[in-house]
Structure formats: structure tokens, C-alpha cells
Motif scaffolding. Structure first.
Motif, PDB file in Angstrom:
ATOM      1  N   MET A   1       0.849  -1.216  -0.072  1.00 45.79           N
ATOM      2  CA  MET A   1       0.136   0.038  -0.020  1.00 45.79           C
ATOM      3  C   MET A   1       0.945   1.291   0.033  1.00 45.79           C
ATOM      4  O   MET A   1       1.768   1.330   0.689  1.00 45.79           O
ATOM      5  CB  MET A   1      -0.916  -0.228   1.292  1.00 45.79           C
ATOM      6  CG  MET A   1      -1.460   1.423   1.567  1.00 45.79           C
ATOM      7  SD  MET A   1      -2.336   1.749   3.136  1.00 45.79           S
ATOM      8  CE  MET A   1      -3.000   0.503   3.630  1.00 45.79           C
ATOM      9  N   VAL A   2       0.564   2.166  -0.768  1.00 51.00           N
ATOM     10  CA  VAL A   2       1.361   3.322  -0.612  1.00 51.00           C
ATOM     11  C   VAL A   2       0.548   4.537  -0.398  1.00 51.00           C
ATOM     12  O   VAL A   2      -0.726   4.629  -0.742  1.00 51.00           O
ATOM     13  CB  VAL A   2       1.560   3.853  -2.505  1.00 51.00           C
ATOM     14  CG1 VAL A   2       2.059   4.942  -2.759  1.00 51.00           C
ATOM     15  CG2 VAL A   2       2.500   2.738  -2.865  1.00 51.00           C
ATOM     16  N   VAL A   3       1.032   5.273   0.704  1.00 46.99           N
ATOM     17  CA  VAL A   3       0.372   6.284   1.287  1.00 46.99           C
ATOM     18  C   VAL A   3       1.191   7.493   1.119  1.00 46.99           C
ATOM     19  O   VAL A   3       2.214   7.553   1.562  1.00 46.99           O
ATOM     20  CB  VAL A   3       0.111   6.070   2.904  1.00 46.99           C
ATOM     21  CG1 VAL A   3      -0.580   7.270   3.580  1.00 46.99           C
ATOM     22  CG2 VAL A   3      -0.645   4.843   3.094  1.00 46.99           C
ATOM     23  N   LEU A   4       0.653   8.519   0.612  1.00 44.89           N
ATOM     24  CA  LEU A   4       1.309   9.944   0.496  1.00 44.89           C
ATOM     25  C   LEU A   4       0.919  10.864   1.551  1.00 44.89           C
ATOM     26  O   LEU A   4      -0.373  11.049   1.622  1.00 44.89           O
ATOM     27  CB  LEU A   4       1.146  10.499  -0.906  1.00 44.89           C
ATOM     28  CG  LEU A   4       1.605   9.449  -2.018  1.00 44.89           C
ATOM     29  CD1 LEU A   4       1.250  10.112  -3.263  1.00 44.89           C
ATOM     30  CD2 LEU A   4       3.093   9.307  -2.000  1.00 44.89           C
ATOM     31  N   LEU A   5       1.755  11.569   2.034  1.00 45.09           N
ATOM     32  CA  LEU A   5       1.280  12.769   3.022  1.00 45.09           C
ATOM     33  C   LEU A   5       2.200  13.892   2.589  1.00 45.09           C
ATOM     34  O   LEU A   5       3.444  13.808   2.767  1.00 45.09           O
ATOM     35  CB  LEU A   5       1.552  12.453   4.174  1.00 45.09           C
ATOM     36  CG  LEU A   5       1.254  13.229   5.420  1.00 45.09           C
ATOM     37  CD1 LEU A   5      -0.224  13.497   5.343  1.00 45.09           C
ATOM     38  CD2 LEU A   5       1.755  12.798   6.937  1.00 45.09           C
ATOM     39  N   CYS A   6       1.796  14.902   2.204  1.00 46.11           N
ATOM     40  CA  CYS A   6       2.620  16.296   1.781  1.00 46.11           C
ATOM     41  C   CYS A   6       2.750  17.099   2.674  1.00 46.11           C
ATOM     42  O   CYS A   6       2.159  17.421   3.641  1.00 46.11           O
ATOM     43  CB  CYS A   6       2.174  16.603   0.462  1.00 46.11           C
ATOM     44  SG  CYS A   6       0.707  17.467   0.552  1.00 46.11           S
ATOM     45  N   SER A   7       3.789  18.044   2.703  1.00 44.88           N
ATOM     46  CA  SER A   7       4.156  18.851   3.774  1.00 44.88           C
ATOM     47  C   SER A   7       3.104  20.098   3.850  1.00 44.88           C
ATOM     48  O   SER A   7       2.941  20.661   4.738  1.00 44.88           O
ATOM     49  CB  SER A   7       5.590  19.276   3.514  1.00 44.88           C
ATOM     50  OG  SER A   7       6.573  18.579   3.576  1.00 44.88           O
ATOM     51  N   GLU A   8       2.537  20.376   2.714  1.00 38.16           N
ATOM     52  CA  GLU A   8       1.671  21.526   2.553  1.00 38.16           C
ATOM     53  C   GLU A   8       0.380  20.878   3.333  1.00 38.16           C
ATOM     54  O   GLU A   8      -0.093  21.887   4.131  1.00 38.16           O
ATOM     55  CB  GLU A   8       1.133  21.563   1.218  1.00 38.16           C
ATOM     56  CG  GLU A   8       2.371  22.322   0.272  1.00 38.16           C
ATOM     57  CD  GLU A   8       3.561  21.555   0.119  1.00 38.16           C
ATOM     58  OE1 GLU A   8       3.282  20.179   0.006  1.00 38.16           O
ATOM     59  OE2 GLU A   8       4.671  21.961  -0.187  1.00 38.16           O
ATOM     60  N   LYS A   9       0.177  19.816   3.517  1.00 34.63           N
ATOM     61  CA  LYS A   9      -1.117  19.347   4.379  1.00 34.63           C
ATOM     62  C   LYS A   9      -0.969  19.363   5.824  1.00 34.63           C
ATOM     63  O   LYS A   9      -1.623  19.795   6.726  1.00 34.63           O
ATOM     64  CB  LYS A   9      -1.382  17.756   4.070  1.00 34.63           C
ATOM     65  CG  LYS A   9      -2.546  17.443   4.685  1.00 34.63           C
ATOM     66  CD  LYS A   9      -3.229  16.090   4.175  1.00 34.63           C
ATOM     67  CE  LYS A   9      -4.195  15.554   4.948  1.00 34.63           C
ATOM     68  NZ  LYS A   9      -4.916  14.317   4.682  1.00 34.63           N
ATOM     69  N   THR A  10       0.452  18.760   6.358  1.00 37.79           N
ATOM     70  CA  THR A  10       0.701  18.940   7.738  1.00 37.79           C
ATOM     71  C   THR A  10       1.472  20.046   8.202  1.00 37.79           C
ATOM     72  O   THR A  10       1.532  20.368   9.326  1.00 37.79           O
ATOM     73  CB  THR A  10       1.499  17.808   7.877  1.00 37.79           C
ATOM     74  OG1 THR A  10       2.966  17.885   7.175  1.00 37.79           O
ATOM     75  CG2 THR A  10       1.108  16.510   7.586  1.00 37.79           C
ATOM     76  N   ARG A  11       1.748  20.993   7.301  1.00 41.40           N
ATOM     77  CA  ARG A  11       2.632  21.961   7.720  1.00 41.40           C
ATOM     78  C   ARG A  11       3.946  21.683   8.327  1.00 41.40           C
ATOM     79  O   ARG A  11       4.472  22.400   9.246  1.00 41.40           O
ATOM     80  CB  ARG A  11       1.833  23.191   8.574  1.00 41.40           C
ATOM     81  CG  ARG A  11       0.702  23.949   7.815  1.00 41.40           C
ATOM     82  CD  ARG A  11       1.257  24.814   6.669  1.00 41.40           C
ATOM     83  NE  ARG A  11       0.049  25.289   5.930  1.00 41.40           N
ATOM     84  CZ  ARG A  11       0.110  25.546   4.760  1.00 41.40           C
ATOM     85  NH1 ARG A  11       1.234  25.277   3.923  1.00 41.40           N
ATOM     86  NH2 ARG A  11      -0.971  25.957   4.129  1.00 41.40           N
ATOM     87  N   ARG A  12       4.735  20.583   8.123  1.00 42.42           N
ATOM     88  CA  ARG A  12       5.580  20.101   8.749  1.00 42.42           C
ATOM     89  C   ARG A  12       6.790  20.110   7.493  1.00 42.42           C
ATOM     90  O   ARG A  12       6.388  19.239   6.537  1.00 42.42           O
ATOM     91  CB  ARG A  12       5.705  18.708   9.389  1.00 42.42           C
ATOM     92  CG  ARG A  12       4.439  18.982  10.702  1.00 42.42           C
ATOM     93  CD  ARG A  12       4.608  18.052  11.555  1.00 42.42           C
ATOM     94  NE  ARG A  12       3.874  17.668  12.634  1.00 42.42           N
ATOM     95  CZ  ARG A  12       4.003  18.187  13.746  1.00 42.42           C
ATOM     96  NH1 ARG A  12       4.897  18.812  13.981  1.00 42.42           N
ATOM     97  NH2 ARG A  12       2.880  18.048  14.729  1.00 42.42           N
ATOM     98  N   TYR A  13       8.046  20.337   7.800  1.00 41.94           N
ATOM     99  CA  TYR A  13       8.807  20.353   6.688  1.00 41.94           C
ATOM    100  C   TYR A  13      10.239  19.500   7.050  1.00 41.94           C
ATOM    101  O   TYR A  13      10.774  19.341   8.171  1.00 41.94           O
ATOM    102  CB  TYR A  13       9.298  21.653   6.252  1.00 41.94           C
ATOM    103  CG  TYR A  13       7.869  22.368   5.695  1.00 41.94           C
ATOM    104  CD1 TYR A  13       7.383  22.257   4.418  1.00 41.94           C
ATOM    105  CD2 TYR A  13       7.466  22.745   6.744  1.00 41.94           C
ATOM    106  CE1 TYR A  13       6.222  22.770   4.212  1.00 41.94           C
ATOM    107  CE2 TYR A  13       6.081  23.583   6.272  1.00 41.94           C
ATOM    108  CZ  TYR A  13       5.622  23.511   4.966  1.00 41.94           C
ATOM    109  OH  TYR A  13       4.147  24.370   4.632  1.00 41.94           O
ATOM    110  N   LYS A  14      10.747  19.031   6.136  1.00 44.57           N
ATOM    111  CA  LYS A  14      12.080  18.183   6.386  1.00 44.57           C
ATOM    112  C   LYS A  14      13.191  19.044   6.507  1.00 44.57           C
ATOM    113  O   LYS A  14      12.888  20.387   6.435  1.00 44.57           O
ATOM    114  CB  LYS A  14      12.452  17.304   5.259  1.00 44.57           C
ATOM    115  CG  LYS A  14      12.458  18.140   4.007  1.00 44.57           C
ATOM    116  CD  LYS A  14      12.658  17.123   2.846  1.00 44.57           C
ATOM    117  CE  LYS A  14      12.710  17.911   1.383  1.00 44.57           C
ATOM    118  NZ  LYS A  14      12.739  17.062   0.184  1.00 44.57           N
ATOM    119  N   ALA A  15      13.983  18.806   7.387  1.00 47.42           N
ATOM    120  CA  ALA A  15      14.455  17.427   7.642  1.00 47.42           C
ATOM    121  C   ALA A  15      14.252  17.145   9.288  1.00 47.42           C
ATOM    122  O   ALA A  15      14.808  16.522   9.789  1.00 47.42           O
ATOM    123  CB  ALA A  15      16.063  17.346   7.484  1.00 47.42           C
ATOM    124  N   GLY A  16      12.958  17.497   9.692  1.00 47.73           N
ATOM    125  CA  GLY A  16      12.727  17.119  11.176  1.00 47.73           C
ATOM    126  C   GLY A  16      11.824  16.051  11.098  1.00 47.73           C
ATOM    127  O   GLY A  16      11.496  15.250   9.953  1.00 47.73           O
TER     128      GLY A  16
END
Length: 84
Positions: A1-16
């Protein structure tokens, strides 16, 4: 199963680690080696992922910044061999 979660949705950004922890809560599991992160910036993008136990792939390009990774490839097509 592939699940995608983008930073724009969570407002969290790498590299944390927070983006991966959000994904873990969404899926009801903890980050693990079955989770892969591919990046040409291993110096900061993959550092946290390695600490969390994810499988990391460094794409070695002329603009890349090397660091520790589970695998190194030069071309994205090489990922196919790793996934088999």
C-alpha cells in the motif's frame, strides 16, 4: 500500500522527524525500514531518516550533498533494482 502525505497538508517540513511521526500516526504504525526516503541531499534530508530507521537512498548527482544512506544510486531508474 502506498500512502502519500505532503508537507503542505501537515505544515511540517524536512528534515525534522515530525513529518514521519505524523505519517506513523496516520497509518497506526511506527517509522520502520519499509519506509523509504530518496534524496540528493543526504547531508540533511537523510540524516533524520537514518536515525528513525528508515531505508534511505542517496541520489549521487553533480549538485548532491553526500551523507550516510542505506543505498546510493546515480539514476532514479536504479531504484527498480533495489525494490525487487
Amino acid at each position: 500500500m502506498v500512502v502519500l502525505l505532503c508537507s503542505e497538508k501537515t505544515r511540517r517540513y524536512k528534515a525534522g522527524p515530525e513529518i514521519w511521526q505524523d505519517m506513523g500516526r496516520l497509518r497506526g504504525i511506527r517509522p520502520e525500514p519499509d519506509w523509504w526516503h530518496v534524496s540528493a541531499y543526504a547531508d540533511y534530508n537523510l540524516r533524520v531518516d537514518n536515525d528513525l530507521g528508515l531505508t534511505t537512498v542517496f541520489v549521487d548527482r553533480s549538485h548532491s550533498r553526500p551523507g550516510t544512506a542505506s543505498h546510493t544510486v546515480q539514476y532514479l531508474t536504479e531504484l527498480l533494482a533495489l525494490l525487487r
